[in-house]
Design an enzyme around this catalytic site. Structure first.
Site, PDB file in Angstrom:
ATOM      1  N   ILE A  59       0.869  -1.189   0.000  1.00  0.00           N
ATOM      2  CA  ILE A  59       0.000   0.000   0.000  1.00  0.00           C
ATOM      3  C   ILE A  59       0.901   1.231   0.000  1.00  0.00           C
ATOM      4  O   ILE A  59       1.679   1.435   0.938  1.00  0.00           O
ATOM      5  CB  ILE A  59      -0.912   0.025   1.258  1.00  0.00           C
ATOM      6  CG1 ILE A  59      -1.716  -1.273   1.400  1.00  0.00           C
ATOM      7  CG2 ILE A  59      -1.815   1.256   1.243  1.00  0.00           C
ATOM      8  CD1 ILE A  59      -2.877  -1.452   0.491  1.00  0.00           C
ATOM      9  N   ASP A  73      -7.124  -4.934  17.406  1.00  0.00           N
ATOM     10  CA  ASP A  73      -5.846  -4.325  17.830  1.00  0.00           C
ATOM     11  C   ASP A  73      -5.765  -2.929  17.206  1.00  0.00           C
ATOM     12  O   ASP A  73      -4.793  -2.570  16.540  1.00  0.00           O
ATOM     13  CB  ASP A  73      -4.676  -5.206  17.353  1.00  0.00           C
ATOM     14  CG  ASP A  73      -3.354  -4.821  18.014  1.00  0.00           C
ATOM     15  OD1 ASP A  73      -3.352  -3.977  18.938  1.00  0.00           O
ATOM     16  OD2 ASP A  73      -2.312  -5.359  17.594  1.00  0.00           O
TER      17      ASP A  73
HETATM   18  P1  ADP Z   1       3.810  -5.793  12.838  1.00  0.00           P
HETATM   19  O1  ADP Z   1       3.001  -7.018  12.567  1.00  0.00           O
HETATM   20  O2  ADP Z   1       5.239  -6.093  13.081  1.00  0.00           O
HETATM   21  O3  ADP Z   1       3.219  -4.911  13.926  1.00  0.00           O
HETATM   22  P2  ADP Z   1       2.671  -4.079  10.759  1.00  0.00           P
HETATM   23  O4  ADP Z   1       1.701  -4.944  10.042  1.00  0.00           O
HETATM   24  O5  ADP Z   1       2.108  -3.109  11.751  1.00  0.00           O
HETATM   25  O6  ADP Z   1       3.813  -4.962  11.455  1.00  0.00           O
HETATM   26  O7  ADP Z   1       3.544  -3.327   9.654  1.00  0.00           O
HETATM   27  C1  ADP Z   1       4.657  -2.527   9.986  1.00  0.00           C
HETATM   28  C2  ADP Z   1       4.602  -1.210   9.224  1.00  0.00           C
HETATM   29  O8  ADP Z   1       4.632  -1.479   7.820  1.00  0.00           O
HETATM   30  C3  ADP Z   1       3.294  -0.468   9.444  1.00  0.00           C
HETATM   31  O9  ADP Z   1       3.421   0.466  10.486  1.00  0.00           O
HETATM   32  C4  ADP Z   1       3.035   0.217   8.123  1.00  0.00           C
HETATM   33  O10 ADP Z   1       3.683   1.479   8.098  1.00  0.00           O
HETATM   34  C5  ADP Z   1       3.729  -0.663   7.117  1.00  0.00           C
HETATM   35  N1  ADP Z   1       2.790  -1.538   6.373  1.00  0.00           N
HETATM   36  C6  ADP Z   1       2.001  -2.509   6.906  1.00  0.00           C
HETATM   37  N2  ADP Z   1       1.318  -3.138   5.928  1.00  0.00           N
HETATM   38  C7  ADP Z   1       1.682  -2.551   4.770  1.00  0.00           C
HETATM   39  C8  ADP Z   1       1.317  -2.767   3.410  1.00  0.00           C
HETATM   40  N3  ADP Z   1       0.470  -3.725   3.055  1.00  0.00           N
HETATM   41  N4  ADP Z   1       1.879  -1.958   2.471  1.00  0.00           N
HETATM   42  C9  ADP Z   1       2.780  -0.994   2.831  1.00  0.00           C
HETATM   43  N5  ADP Z   1       3.161  -0.756   4.077  1.00  0.00           N
HETATM   44  C10 ADP Z   1       2.630  -1.515   5.046  1.00  0.00           C
END
Ligand code: ADP
Length: 310
Positions: A112, A218
């Protein structure tokens, strides 16, 4: 995009292809000869490593990685994303594949590309979440009204979703009690007594919702983002079917949601009087989970809330 694959049932949507190497998964998603040209770390998460992948065919994907022992995190995340996606109410990234490689497990999804928030971003997030909370929930449970058909994780902690017909019983037995049991090493005998009293008196504070809601589970400010159009996307859920107030309470735990989000949300969903008095009780679950995951700096707040309710 929302709407893609909406002809699929949730059971079909949650069937994500599983691979025994990242290379195979990339080939499956982008074509046989496609390789990863560059892997750029993405920061901001707390449980996994994350990367932006630049592929030889010009595509970009988002990769989350963890140890082999934690491969189940990604089964749970994929199922949770599929559940939110199946409501058709909020955008979530498309999940392409998951699997294990030598020494790590992974989840491969749509990247994204975050744009500047649209002026009505917060209203959209509020309305979309309210619509998700209003969606039918029977398909997420084989029995009972609250819970989920499988267990998942809250951060790196275990989250138990055993279905129950009663919300208060669910919140007691699947949310507070397991966290309190794990936190016992931090509690003195007075707090252990207070915890017992609280668990026996939850019906003095909580109520049985008119209808169950699919929750993100969450919902702190690190778990939503904007898409390329500047509109809301939810990420990294810990879904289950519960009382909508539990999601709203968590948005207030670490801040970061604009007032307009709440106005838009409560224009659609009725605010049941007394929400402010229940908020900390719902957040006690997350704070005790933080105590268990990150240590004693969370203890004073956990004790303050337990004492307030007992
Ligand atoms: P975790 O499971 O370690 O908490 P996240 O799913 O929160 O990791 O993802 C870490 C960071 O990556 C997020 O804060 C966001 O900025 C970015 N992010 C998460 N999903 C996407 C995605 N599908 N595309 C781009 N960036 C993403």
């Amino acid at each position: 995009m929302i709407g893609d694959g909406m002809e699929l049932t949730y059971d079909e949507m949650k069937q994500i292809p599983v691979f025994s190497s990242l290379k195979e998964a990339v080939s499956f998603v982008c074509g046989t000869d496609t390789i990863i040209e560059k892997k750029q770390p993405v920061h901001g998460g707390d449980a996994n490593d994350a990367y932006k992948l630049f592929l030889s065919n010009g595509s970009i994907l988002f990769l989350k990685a963890n140890t082999l022992a934690n491969a189940d995190f990604f089964r749970a995340e994929a199922e949770g994303i599929a559940a939110i996606r199946s409501t058709g109410k909020v955008r979530v990234p498309i999940i392409y594949a998951r699997g294990k490689d030598s020494g790590f497990s992974f989840l491969l999804m749509e990247y994204i590309d975050s744009g500047k928030l649209q002026p009505d971003f917060w209203e959209k997030l509020g309305v979309n979440l309210a619509s998700m909370h209003s969606a039918a929930t029977a398909q997420y449970l084989s029995t009972g009204k609250y819970g989920f058909y499988s267990n998942n994780y809250i951060g790196a902690g275990n989250q138990k979703n055993t279905p129950k017909n009663n919300w208060i019983e669910f919140f007691s037995e699947c949310r507070l009690r397991p966290q309190f049991e794990q936190a016992e090493e931090y509690f003195d005998s007075a707090i252990i007594k207070a915890v017992d009293k609280l668990l026996n008196n939850l019906d003095r504070f909580l109520f049985e919702p008119k209808r169950p809601s699919l929750l993100h589970g969450d919902l702190w400010s690190g778990n939503f983002m904007s898409d390329e159009m500047g509109m809301p996307v939810l990420i990294d859920p810990a879904v289950y079917v519960g009382c909508n107030e539990a999601d709203i309470a968590m948005t207030e735990l670490f801040g970061g949601f604009a007032r307009r989000f709440y106005d838009a949300y409560f224009d659609v969903m009725n605010m049941v009087p007394g929400y402010e008095e229940r908020r900390d009780l719902y957040n006690l679950y997350h704070l005790t989970n933080h105590l268990n995951l990150f240590g004693s700096s969370y203890l004073p707040e956990v004790m303050r809330i337990i004492r307030w309710y007992t």
